[in-house]
Each structure stands twice: as structure tokens, then as C-alpha cells.
Design an enzyme around this catalytic site. Structure first.
Site, PDB file in Angstrom:
ATOM      1  N   GLY A   4       0.698  -1.088   0.178  1.00 13.70           N
ATOM      2  CA  GLY A   4       0.089   0.173  -0.061  1.00 13.70           C
ATOM      3  C   GLY A   4       0.825   1.142  -0.063  1.00 13.70           C
ATOM      4  O   GLY A   4       2.098   1.198   0.528  1.00 13.70           O
ATOM      5  N   SER A   5       0.380   2.301  -0.566  1.00 13.82           N
ATOM      6  CA  SER A   5       1.046   3.539  -0.342  1.00 13.82           C
ATOM      7  C   SER A   5       0.812   4.103   0.882  1.00 13.82           C
ATOM      8  O   SER A   5      -0.023   3.678   1.847  1.00 13.82           O
ATOM      9  CB  SER A   5       0.637   4.536  -1.515  1.00 13.82           C
ATOM     10  OG  SER A   5       1.161   4.040  -2.820  1.00 13.82           O
ATOM     11  N   GLY A   6       1.616   5.220   1.322  1.00 15.22           N
ATOM     12  CA  GLY A   6       1.656   5.845   2.641  1.00 15.22           C
ATOM     13  C   GLY A   6       2.612   5.502   3.615  1.00 15.22           C
ATOM     14  O   GLY A   6       2.544   5.749   4.568  1.00 15.22           O
ATOM     15  N   HIS A   7       3.593   4.766   3.148  1.00 12.27           N
ATOM     16  CA  HIS A   7       4.568   4.373   3.791  1.00 12.27           C
ATOM     17  C   HIS A   7       5.958   4.625   3.424  1.00 12.27           C
ATOM     18  O   HIS A   7       7.180   4.324   3.700  1.00 12.27           O
ATOM     19  CB  HIS A   7       4.787   2.563   3.889  1.00 12.27           C
ATOM     20  CG  HIS A   7       3.551   2.020   4.361  1.00 12.27           C
ATOM     21  ND1 HIS A   7       2.794   2.131   5.458  1.00 12.27           N
ATOM     22  CD2 HIS A   7       2.778   1.194   3.706  1.00 12.27           C
ATOM     23  CE1 HIS A   7       1.725   1.506   5.603  1.00 12.27           C
ATOM     24  NE2 HIS A   7       1.689   0.720   4.591  1.00 12.27           N
ATOM     25  N   LYS A  30       5.307  -8.120   2.677  1.00 10.01           N
ATOM     26  CA  LYS A  30       4.966  -7.811   4.052  1.00 10.01           C
ATOM     27  C   LYS A  30       3.759  -8.595   4.165  1.00 10.01           C
ATOM     28  O   LYS A  30       2.694  -8.855   3.616  1.00 10.01           O
ATOM     29  CB  LYS A  30       4.888  -6.417   4.218  1.00 10.01           C
ATOM     30  CG  LYS A  30       5.866  -5.587   3.950  1.00 10.01           C
ATOM     31  CD  LYS A  30       5.940  -4.092   4.501  1.00 10.01           C
ATOM     32  CE  LYS A  30       4.587  -3.320   3.817  1.00 10.01           C
ATOM     33  NZ  LYS A  30       4.375  -2.917   2.803  1.00 10.01           N
ATOM     34  N   ASP A  55      -1.792  -8.224   0.942  1.00 14.75           N
ATOM     35  CA  ASP A  55      -0.396  -8.256  -0.015  1.00 14.75           C
ATOM     36  C   ASP A  55      -0.111  -9.647  -0.268  1.00 14.75           C
ATOM     37  O   ASP A  55       0.275 -10.139  -1.374  1.00 14.75           O
ATOM     38  CB  ASP A  55       0.717  -7.837   1.098  1.00 14.75           C
ATOM     39  CG  ASP A  55       0.635  -6.354   1.170  1.00 14.75           C
ATOM     40  OD1 ASP A  55       1.214  -5.538   0.645  1.00 14.75           O
ATOM     41  OD2 ASP A  55      -0.210  -5.741   1.864  1.00 14.75           O
ATOM     42  N   HIS A  98      -0.717   1.201   9.508  1.00 13.06           N
ATOM     43  CA  HIS A  98      -1.808   1.534   8.775  1.00 13.06           C
ATOM     44  C   HIS A  98      -2.720   2.125   9.596  1.00 13.06           C
ATOM     45  O   HIS A  98      -4.009   2.116   9.043  1.00 13.06           O
ATOM     46  CB  HIS A  98      -2.406   0.058   8.049  1.00 13.06           C
ATOM     47  CG  HIS A  98      -1.503  -0.426   7.229  1.00 13.06           C
ATOM     48  ND1 HIS A  98      -0.822  -1.638   7.592  1.00 13.06           N
ATOM     49  CD2 HIS A  98      -1.121  -0.406   5.943  1.00 13.06           C
ATOM     50  CE1 HIS A  98      -0.062  -2.141   6.547  1.00 13.06           C
ATOM     51  NE2 HIS A  98      -0.262  -1.384   5.645  1.00 13.06           N
TER      52      HIS A  98
END
Lengths: 204, 328
Positions: B51-54, B102, B107, B216
Site C-alpha cells: 500500500g502507499s502511505g509508507h 509484507k 499483500d 496502517h
């Protein structure tokens, strides 16, 4: 009998309900997940609607297979593979018949739900979409309306459960007291089915 | 929030990466970031995603000595199989591709589907699962431990092994060894606000903190009254050490979650070193900064990796990516 057009309208109805309730689903997901279930499913079902409009498949099985592929390619997260597998495996079980009965659909959906259980490793009572889908499959043998009621009741019954799968499981006991977002969206999918049957006029 | 509309945050960021990093090929439409010189003849390729945001994970770690390609998903949502298959096809030199995954249900499922599809296309794929977060009890009753800070160690060290020309089974074995040798623990001082929701994911009053958070914005296992940097380091480092296999020096990642200033993070790093000293643990290398983040969350995580000489050597090997670069 239910033809390809019926299944097409079911998917459009599902897209409508997901769009209407997207914020609610995201709200539920922010309590025990990561606040994106509604927006992800909305994106996925919008893609399903677009793909079906572009080249309408000719059989019920083909409609669900195409919808499932679209969900896998656009949703991401766990929901994409799980909902995608549900629709693809249900579509595969329906085969190439030009029209199917409600009983055929209930049986095929049962196979789709079993595939979801196998893919995600979840069982009844784990606080997942299965808690809405399993009772819905049983009740669809009786009527579409019974399926809708059973799915909704199943989703509501996830509130006291402790999550054992997916992101909510990290919370342990703190997942108790919240309705599962996946079970809630699964109930919408079944509600869309019953709505479509009612609009079509009478039981199939 | 510094955005246009929530729907385009990921695409906008990718356009920014394309503009800033000519050494990367950024496919904004299909959401795949590939090092420009891929495929590299004779070398195993590494593909990760999530996911994006990391950020900078994972796209910020694409380049020589680390990842060959990254697949960013929507914010906090795993990418879809089409992305991984496209990335694998773009970077495979014929030596095979390692997927670094991950351990989150989404995922795992999407990479699994991608591996099957890539296999059908004749690509040789190995997967390594990163699950280093000690805050989650690994049992039949959870989705298993989350992949967090150790992802950086796995991607850097396995990437170095691939860069040296190690074959696929060896690169995969090193990646698994790094994961098995690593443990993490994270703390949130604030909640997180996703662009889609626009308000905090969970309610965390000022003056309280959340122990054992993931990346998250999923709430942690326990909430307490605010603790000092010293107290947090005691709690986090001890939680990690109690679960880490004994012996040998460690690599230490003192990681910010995105909303904590480096000033505070370095102060926390000093406390982490103090606890390690008190527990008799030798630190071989330390990395301090925001590397595995959770959007705007304030807080930190500690990741330790027991590293023998080989792992330290691979850690020190040259790397040239947007977010990590040394030795070249």
C-alpha cells in the site's frame, strides 16, 4: 430463469449499493481496520460496471467471471482477491448455461464461498465476509428475500465476535463490539441480488 | 493536507517521482516503478510493493543494490496482481525474481496470485514473507505478525546479495535469514489521517499513546498515559529483545512514523542505544530516519536485526536509491 441480463443488472445494483454505502463501510473499517474498505470497493465495482457496459457477456457465468477479474485487477487489498474469487468461482460453477434457476445460483454461490474460505483460510465465526455469505447461501434456497435477510443478520451478528483473520485480528479483544466491514459489504452484494430479483418481478 | 483530490494522491506522487528521478522508469498509468537500467544481465531481480502511505518504502528503495522494481497500491491497500506481473516481466534478466512481501492478508493474496500468473508466463519467482512485528501474537487466532521495519533490512541486504551475482535460491535464503533475525515494535503518539477519510482513523487523545501499532493506522494492543522518550525506548527495545534470538551484534533501525521530527527521533535513538548497552547488545550499524512510515502518524518504531559478518558486509555494500544511498 435468470439470464445474463439479470446478472448484469445485479452487478450494476451492487455497484449502486456500494457507492451509496461507501462512507459507512469506510467508517466501519476505521474502527477495526484501516479506513478504506468503502473507497476500494467503490473503485472496483465502478470498474465492473464499465467493463460490463463495454462488452456485455452472453451468459450468467461469463458476467460473474468478468466482474471477478475486474475486482482482482482494480481493488487490491484482501477484498480484491476475495471478492474476485467469489464471483469468478461462482461464475465458473454456473458454466456456460444461457439461463439458470435460483437453486442453480445458490449452489454455485456455495462453491464461490467455499473458494473464498479456502483462499483466506477463514471459517464461520472468524468475523469476516463469510459470516454474511454462509447463511445467505443457505437461505437463498428458500427465496431471494430470505437470502438478503440472512446476510444482513449474519453481518450484524459479527458485532460481538473477536476477529481471527485479516487486519482486525491484530486488535485481539479490541475487535469485539464492532460490525465487520467485509461482512457488511457482502450483505450489500446479496441485497443487490434480492433487489434485482424484485425489480425483475417475482421469484425466479 | 497538501493534496489536490484524494483520488489522485498516488498518481500525483508517482508523477513527482518521475520528474525528480530520471534514473527510474515510472509508469504512472500502471503504477510500476522500475530502475531504468533493468533488466540487469546476470543478476537476480527484486520486486516489492504494498500500500502507499509508507514512503519512502517501497519505490524510494528502487535502484542499484536494492529493489529492481516497486508496485505502489492505493493508500494502505496492497497493489493488484497485474502490477507485480508487469514489474517482474520488466526486470527479469532470466535469473529469476524475488518478491518481497509484507505479511498482510491483502499483500499475501495479491502477490500469491501474481506469482501464479508470472509462473504461467514462464518467469521463475521466489517469495519471501516479512513478519517482524512482535506486537502481534503469531497464532491461529490472528493473521500472523505484520511486516514492518525489517522490510528495509530484507530489501537492502537481499538486494546487495543479488547485486553481487548470487543466484535466486541464495538471494531468497538470505532474505529469509534477515527476516528471521529481525524483530520490530512500534509506538503511536497520534492517529493517522488517510486522504480518503480526511479525519483521524482512530481517536487518540493528546496525553496518551498507543503501544504496539502497525503501519496502517490500525490501533495497537494497549493504550497508556504519555511516556517519555526514555520510557518508550525501554518498553520497545525490551519487547524486541525478548523475542529476538540471542547472540551477536545488531543492525538498528530507529524509524519515524512520518509525523515525528528528526530532532525527537535522534533523542529517541540515544535512548535506544542506552537500553541496548544496558542489555549488553553490541550495535554494528544504526540508521535513523523516516523509512517505513504511516502517513502523518507521530511515533516511532525500533527494528533490530542480529547480523553476522556476512549480513553486515551486505548492509555496507553500495546502494543507490532515492531514499538510501551510500558507498558509490
Amino acid at each position: 430463469m435468470l439470464d445474463a441480463d439479470f446478472f448484469h443488472r445485479w452487478m450494476i445494483a451492487a455497484a449502486g449499493l456500494v457507492d451509496r454505502d461507501a462512507e459507512h463501510l469506510t467508517e466501519l473499517d476505521s474502527a477495526i481496520g484501516d479506513a478504506d474498505h468503502g473507497s476500494n470497493l467503490r473503485r472496483g465495482f465502478a470498474a465492473v460496471s464499465a467493463a460490463l457496459a463495454k462488452e456485455p457477456p452472453q451468459t450468467p457465468g461469463a458476467v460473474l467471471s468478468l466482474a471477478g477479474r475486474q475486482l482482482i485487477s482494480t481493488v487490491g487489498g484482501a477484498s480484491g482477491p476475495l471478492y474476485g474469487t467469489l464471483l469468478r468461482r461462482t461464475g465458473k460453477a454456473l458454466g456456460g448455461a444461457p439461463a439458470v434457476s435460483r437453486a442453480d445460483l445458490a449452489r454455485a454461490l456455495g462453491e464461490g464461498v467455499a473458494a473464498v474460505s479456502q483462499l483466506g483460510g477463514a471459517q464461520a465465526g472468524d468475523k469476516t465476509m463469510l459470516d454474511a455469505l454462509l447463511p445467505a447461501v443457505d437461505a437463498l434456497g428458500t427465496s431471494f428475500a430470505a437470502g438478503r435477510d440472512a446476510a444482513r443478520a449474519g453481518a450484524e451478528a459479527t458485532v460481538p465476535l473477536r476477529a481471527r483473520k485479516g487486519r482486525a485480528s491484530y486488535l485481539g479483544e479490541r475487535s469485539v463490539g464492532h460490525q465487520d466491514p467485509g461482512a457488511t459489504s457482502a450483505a450489500l452484494l446479496i441485497a443487490a441480488l434480492a433487489d434485482t430479483a424484485e425489480t425483475a418481478g417475482g421469484e425466479a | 493536507m497538501l493534496i489536490n483530490v484524494p483520488e489522485t494522491v498516488v498518481a500525483d506522487a508517482l508523477r513527482g517521482m518521475a520528474a525528480s528521478h530520471p534514473e527510474l522508469t515510472v509508469d504512472v498509468e500502471n503504477r510500476v516503478v522500475v530502475r531504468r537500467d533493468a533488466p540487469v544481465a546476470g543478476k537476480v531481480a527484486l520486486v516489492s510493493g504494498g500500500g502507499s502511505g509508507h514512503e519512502p518504502l517501497h519505490a524510494g528503495f528502487v535502484g542499484p543494490g536494492m529493489l529492481s522494481a516497486a508496485c505502489p497500491g492505493e493508500v494502505f491497500t496492497s497493489p493488484v496482481p497485474d502490477q507485480m506481473v508487469r514489474a517482474a516481466a520488466a526486470v527479469d534478466s532470466g535469473e529469476g525474481v524475488l518478491f518481497v512481501v509484507k505479511n498482510y492478508t491483502g499483500d499475501v493474496l495479491n502477490f500469491e496470485m501474481a506469482a501464479e500468473l508470472a509462473d504461467e508466463e514462464g518467469l521463475r519467482i521466489e517469495q519471501v514473507l516479512v513478519d517482524d512485528d512482535v506486537a502481534v501474537t503469531d497464532s491461529l487466532y490472528t493473521a500472523g505478525r505484520r511486516g514492518t521495519g525489517a522490510t528495509l533490512f530484507v530489501e537492502k541486504i537481499a538486494g546487495a546479495a543479488a547485486d553481487e551475482g548470487a543466484p535466486l535460491d541464495r538471494v531468497a535464503a538470505i532474505a529469509r535469514r534477515v527476516n528471521e533475525s529481525s524483530r520490530s515494535f512500534g509506538v503511536a503518539l497520534s492517529s493517522v489521517t488517510t486522504p480518503a477519510k480526511g479525519s483521524p482513523t482512530f481517536d487518540l487523545p493528546a496525553g496518551e499513546l498507543e503501544l504496539g501499532i502497525g503501519i496502517h493506522g490500525e490501533p495497537g494492543r494497549e493504550r497508556r498515559a504519555m511516556m517519555t522518550s526514555r520510557e518508550i525506548a525501554d518498553f520497545a527495545v525490551n519487547a524486541v529483545l525478548d523475542d529476538l534470538r540471542p547472540g551477536g551484534p545488531v543492525l538498528a533501525l530507529v524509524n519515524g512514523m512520518g509525523g515525528t521530527p528528526l530532532l525527537e527521533l535522534y533523542g529517541f535513538g540515544a535512548e535506544v542505544h542506552r537500553v541496548l548497552r544496558e542489555r549488553g547488545v553490541v550495535v554494528a550499524r544504526t540508521l535513523v530516519g523516516n523509512y517505513v512510515t504511516s502517513l502523518d502518524m507521530a511515533g516511532c518504531s525500533v527494528t533490530l536485526c542480529r547480523a553476522d559478518e556476512e549480513l553486515v558486509r551486505l548492509w555496507d555494500a553500495p546502494v543507490e536509491t532515492p531514499a538510501l544511498r551510500w558507498g558509490r
